[in-house]
Write a protein that holds these residues in place. Structure first.
Motif, PDB file in Angstrom:
ATOM      1  N   SER A 218       0.790  -1.238   0.151  1.00  0.00           N
ATOM      2  CA  SER A 218      -0.011  -0.034  -0.073  1.00  0.00           C
ATOM      3  C   SER A 218       0.735   1.134  -0.097  1.00  0.00           C
ATOM      4  O   SER A 218       0.636   2.270  -0.719  1.00  0.00           O
ATOM      5  CB  SER A 218      -0.963   0.033   1.324  1.00  0.00           C
ATOM      6  N   LEU A 219       1.866   1.346   0.773  1.00  0.00           N
ATOM      7  CA  LEU A 219       2.870   2.411   0.815  1.00  0.00           C
ATOM      8  C   LEU A 219       3.502   2.748  -0.603  1.00  0.00           C
ATOM      9  O   LEU A 219       3.335   3.928  -1.118  1.00  0.00           O
ATOM     10  CB  LEU A 219       3.962   2.157   1.710  1.00  0.00           C
ATOM     11  N   PHE A 220       3.655   1.797  -1.410  1.00  0.00           N
ATOM     12  CA  PHE A 220       4.415   1.800  -2.743  1.00  0.00           C
ATOM     13  C   PHE A 220       3.249   2.568  -3.645  1.00  0.00           C
ATOM     14  O   PHE A 220       3.413   3.337  -4.277  1.00  0.00           O
ATOM     15  CB  PHE A 220       4.550   0.692  -3.523  1.00  0.00           C
ATOM     16  N   ASN A 221       2.039   2.260  -3.231  1.00  0.00           N
ATOM     17  CA  ASN A 221       0.857   2.849  -4.303  1.00  0.00           C
ATOM     18  C   ASN A 221       0.862   4.461  -3.834  1.00  0.00           C
ATOM     19  O   ASN A 221       0.573   5.003  -4.730  1.00  0.00           O
ATOM     20  CB  ASN A 221      -0.235   2.105  -3.952  1.00  0.00           C
ATOM     21  N   LEU A 222       1.173   4.484  -2.460  1.00  0.00           N
ATOM     22  CA  LEU A 222       0.988   6.057  -2.205  1.00  0.00           C
ATOM     23  C   LEU A 222       2.166   7.055  -2.358  1.00  0.00           C
ATOM     24  O   LEU A 222       1.823   8.131  -2.692  1.00  0.00           O
ATOM     25  CB  LEU A 222       0.609   5.879  -0.606  1.00  0.00           C
ATOM     26  N   VAL A 223       3.318   6.573  -2.325  1.00  0.00           N
ATOM     27  CA  VAL A 223       4.609   7.446  -2.631  1.00  0.00           C
ATOM     28  C   VAL A 223       5.256   6.998  -4.041  1.00  0.00           C
ATOM     29  O   VAL A 223       6.134   7.888  -4.346  1.00  0.00           O
ATOM     30  CB  VAL A 223       5.720   6.762  -1.559  1.00  0.00           C
ATOM     31  N   ALA A 224       4.697   6.304  -4.803  1.00  0.00           N
ATOM     32  CA  ALA A 224       5.234   6.080  -6.265  1.00  0.00           C
ATOM     33  C   ALA A 224       5.339   7.308  -6.817  1.00  0.00           C
ATOM     34  O   ALA A 224       6.204   7.389  -7.814  1.00  0.00           O
ATOM     35  CB  ALA A 224       4.599   5.010  -6.813  1.00  0.00           C
ATOM     36  N   ASP A 225       4.189   8.310  -6.727  1.00  0.00           N
ATOM     37  CA  ASP A 225       4.190   9.650  -7.559  1.00  0.00           C
ATOM     38  C   ASP A 225       5.433  10.426  -6.934  1.00  0.00           C
ATOM     39  O   ASP A 225       5.503  11.507  -7.522  1.00  0.00           O
ATOM     40  CB  ASP A 225       2.851  10.256  -7.319  1.00  0.00           C
ATOM     41  N   LYS A 226       5.928  10.273  -5.824  1.00  0.00           N
ATOM     42  CA  LYS A 226       7.268  11.291  -5.392  1.00  0.00           C
ATOM     43  C   LYS A 226       6.707  12.486  -4.841  1.00  0.00           C
ATOM     44  O   LYS A 226       7.202  13.375  -5.058  1.00  0.00           O
ATOM     45  CB  LYS A 226       8.328  11.169  -6.230  1.00  0.00           C
ATOM     46  N   ASP A 227       5.456  12.572  -4.278  1.00  0.00           N
ATOM     47  CA  ASP A 227       4.922  13.786  -3.977  1.00  0.00           C
ATOM     48  C   ASP A 227       4.529  13.948  -2.358  1.00  0.00           C
ATOM     49  O   ASP A 227       4.127  14.765  -2.008  1.00  0.00           O
ATOM     50  CB  ASP A 227       3.574  14.223  -4.743  1.00  0.00           C
ATOM     51  N   GLU A 228       5.308  12.995  -1.728  1.00  0.00           N
ATOM     52  CA  GLU A 228       5.094  12.962  -0.319  1.00  0.00           C
ATOM     53  C   GLU A 228       6.222  14.192   0.314  1.00  0.00           C
ATOM     54  O   GLU A 228       7.148  14.378  -0.305  1.00  0.00           O
ATOM     55  CB  GLU A 228       5.446  11.807   0.354  1.00  0.00           C
ATOM     56  N   ASP A 229       5.930  14.519   1.465  1.00  0.00           N
ATOM     57  CA  ASP A 229       7.065  15.719   1.857  1.00  0.00           C
ATOM     58  C   ASP A 229       8.203  15.057   2.652  1.00  0.00           C
ATOM     59  O   ASP A 229       8.291  13.873   2.574  1.00  0.00           O
ATOM     60  CB  ASP A 229       6.406  16.451   3.094  1.00  0.00           C
ATOM     61  N   ALA A 230       9.331  16.048   2.425  1.00  0.00           N
ATOM     62  CA  ALA A 230      10.359  15.577   2.674  1.00  0.00           C
ATOM     63  C   ALA A 230      10.586  14.803   4.212  1.00  0.00           C
ATOM     64  O   ALA A 230      11.420  13.733   4.309  1.00  0.00           O
ATOM     65  CB  ALA A 230      11.610  16.714   2.808  1.00  0.00           C
ATOM     66  N   GLU A 231      10.058  15.350   5.123  1.00  0.00           N
ATOM     67  CA  GLU A 231      10.110  14.540   6.527  1.00  0.00           C
ATOM     68  C   GLU A 231       9.510  13.394   6.505  1.00  0.00           C
ATOM     69  O   GLU A 231      10.116  12.364   6.950  1.00  0.00           O
ATOM     70  CB  GLU A 231       9.230  15.742   7.667  1.00  0.00           C
ATOM     71  N   LEU A 232       8.434  12.910   5.792  1.00  0.00           N
ATOM     72  CA  LEU A 232       8.043  11.678   5.780  1.00  0.00           C
ATOM     73  C   LEU A 232       8.759  10.844   5.126  1.00  0.00           C
ATOM     74  O   LEU A 232       8.997   9.674   5.406  1.00  0.00           O
ATOM     75  CB  LEU A 232       6.373  11.629   5.142  1.00  0.00           C
ATOM     76  N   SER A 233       9.510  11.275   3.736  1.00  0.00           N
ATOM     77  CA  SER A 233      10.480  10.400   3.081  1.00  0.00           C
ATOM     78  C   SER A 233      11.554  10.021   4.092  1.00  0.00           C
ATOM     79  O   SER A 233      11.994   8.640   3.931  1.00  0.00           O
ATOM     80  CB  SER A 233      10.613  11.165   1.909  1.00  0.00           C
ATOM     81  N   LEU A 234      11.962  11.094   4.999  1.00  0.00           N
ATOM     82  CA  LEU A 234      13.206  10.718   5.629  1.00  0.00           C
ATOM     83  C   LEU A 234      12.696   9.540   6.603  1.00  0.00           C
ATOM     84  O   LEU A 234      13.311   8.593   6.955  1.00  0.00           O
ATOM     85  CB  LEU A 234      13.691  11.613   6.201  1.00  0.00           C
ATOM     86  N   HIS A 235      11.613   9.767   7.278  1.00  0.00           N
ATOM     87  CA  HIS A 235      11.016   8.751   8.194  1.00  0.00           C
ATOM     88  C   HIS A 235      10.786   7.221   7.628  1.00  0.00           C
ATOM     89  O   HIS A 235      11.362   6.371   8.158  1.00  0.00           O
ATOM     90  CB  HIS A 235       9.671   9.409   8.980  1.00  0.00           C
ATOM     91  N   LEU A 236      10.210   7.496   6.152  1.00  0.00           N
ATOM     92  CA  LEU A 236      10.118   6.351   5.606  1.00  0.00           C
ATOM     93  C   LEU A 236      11.319   5.440   5.422  1.00  0.00           C
ATOM     94  O   LEU A 236      11.468   4.226   5.611  1.00  0.00           O
ATOM     95  CB  LEU A 236       9.311   6.199   4.476  1.00  0.00           C
ATOM     96  N   VAL A 237      12.435   6.289   4.838  1.00  0.00           N
ATOM     97  CA  VAL A 237      13.551   5.530   4.774  1.00  0.00           C
ATOM     98  C   VAL A 237      14.395   5.127   5.932  1.00  0.00           C
ATOM     99  O   VAL A 237      14.762   3.734   5.964  1.00  0.00           O
ATOM    100  CB  VAL A 237      14.604   6.643   4.084  1.00  0.00           C
ATOM    101  N   ALA A 238      14.395   5.855   7.015  1.00  0.00           N
ATOM    102  CA  ALA A 238      14.653   5.036   8.292  1.00  0.00           C
ATOM    103  C   ALA A 238      14.055   3.938   8.631  1.00  0.00           C
ATOM    104  O   ALA A 238      14.871   2.765   9.166  1.00  0.00           O
ATOM    105  CB  ALA A 238      14.787   6.110   9.160  1.00  0.00           C
ATOM    106  N   THR A 239      12.786   3.740   8.687  1.00  0.00           N
ATOM    107  CA  THR A 239      11.878   2.450   8.854  1.00  0.00           C
ATOM    108  C   THR A 239      12.328   1.552   7.932  1.00  0.00           C
ATOM    109  O   THR A 239      12.295   0.475   8.444  1.00  0.00           O
ATOM    110  CB  THR A 239      10.442   3.118   8.942  1.00  0.00           C
ATOM    111  N   LEU A 240      12.335   1.907   6.614  1.00  0.00           N
ATOM    112  CA  LEU A 240      12.819   0.756   5.738  1.00  0.00           C
ATOM    113  C   LEU A 240      14.119   0.239   5.862  1.00  0.00           C
ATOM    114  O   LEU A 240      14.315  -1.069   5.775  1.00  0.00           O
ATOM    115  CB  LEU A 240      12.734   1.247   4.022  1.00  0.00           C
TER     116      LEU A 240
END
Length: 326
Positions: A218-240
């Motif tokens: 589900s996350l892939f469907n939501l972030v594939a457009d690369k329009d999420e904010d920078a803070e969330l992207s950083l949090h997601l990378v750390a989690t991944l």
């Protein structure tokens, strides 16, 4: 193969729970692996689905309701024959039994819905979720009804409650994946309701591998457009990064790789060197079957990571120097 006895549709209008249960259970047992129903003509299918709709709307006990949902789930495997018989009213009943009405979000274990028996109530919810997965996947017509019901809003609300029992969370996430993959309006609503942040936080909770996989899908469907904010992207990378380092499951690792390949380079620049061994080991395993489908995602992810992260680029090139794109 012995010919199966068709379901006695007239019995499905009975007011007697034992008559309904006996006929539904017989059909379900005989057709547990059946994928199509050529022996039923159009009129029979209309009557059968109509009878099931009547049962689901009729306030029957949990066992009868669960049996009827299982019958509908079996019938809904037949993609070619499903579409003409899936009414909006029927889909709304399945959504209701899954506890996913937007305004109600029924899943309060202290509430009247489950007061008569938690196990029985959970069985109904789970069977309705499974049925809804089939209907969503196989019926474009049903997707319009589900989208209009804002089912994804109820799913997000239930995830926020954090009180899922049994497999309910897993099937909620499967539904969310289908909604965000197949219905653009649902995907956009999940985005505007901070669904990506919620699912990223969910990855930080203790869950089994298959639940984690559905979250990643589900996350892939939501972030594939690369329009999420920078803070969330950083949090997601750390989690991944944490999920990847701890993963011992090939499919789980594959979905982490897919997600990393679509995240912004600014976020990938924050990856630590401990991701290199599992990524390179995953590449090595995929090279055993070097088809594009197997190899392309991990090569793309390594390329993006290498371009974003100089220390990792040097580390990866020492191991995979033949890939000039790194």
């Amino acid at each position: 193969m012995a010919r199966r006895n068709p379901i006695a549709i007239d019995k499905l209008t009975s007011d007697l729970e034992d008559v309904l249960q006996s006929e539904l259970q017989r059909f379900n047992s005989e057709n547990a692996s059946t994928l199509s129903f050529p022996d039923y003509d159009v009129e029979q299918k209309q009557r059968l689905v109509g009878a099931l709709e009547g049962i689901l709307m009729g306030g029957h006990d949990s066992l009868t309701t669960c049996n009827a949902l299982e019958t509908l789930r079996i019938l809904s495997r037949d993609r070619q024959e499903l579409e003409p018989f899936v009414s909006a009213a029927l889909v709304r009943e399945v959504v209701r039994h899954a506890g996913l009405e937007e305004e109600v979000c029924q899943y309060d274990v202290q509430g009247a819905r489950v007061a008569s028996g938690l196990a029985e109530a959970l069985a109904v919810v789970l069977e309705a979720q499974k049925c809804l997965c089939n209907i969503l996947y196989n019926s474009p017509r049903a997707r319009d009804t589900v989208s209009a019901s804002s089912t994804e809003t109820a799913i997000l609300g239930r995830i926020r409650q954090g009180s899922h029992l049994g497999e309910v969370l897993y099937f909620d996430l499967r539904l969310l994946f289908l909604l965000t993959a197949l219905i653009p309006e649902s995907r956009q609503r999940v985005k505007t309701q901070d669904g990506a942040a919620l699912l990223t936080d969910l990855l930080c909770r203790p869950t089994d591998d298959r639940t984690c996989i559905e979250t990643l899908k589900s996350l892939f469907n939501l972030v594939a457009d690369k329009d999420e904010d920078a803070e969330l992207s950083l949090h997601l990378v750390a989690t991944l990064q944490r999920v990847l380092v701890q993963s011992e499951d090939e499919e789980l690792t594959s979905h982490v790789v897919n997600l990393l390949s679509v995240l912004p380079r600014e976020a990938l620049a924050k990856l630590g060197e401990d991701v290199a061994p599992p990524l390179l080991q995953f590449l090595e395993r995929r090279m055993e079957d070097p088809s594009p489908e197997q190899v392309s995602p991990i090569l793309h992810a390594l390329t993006e990571i290498g371009r974003a992260n100089r220390p990792l680029r040097r580390l990866i090139k020492r191991q995979v120097g033949v890939h000039d794109g790194l």
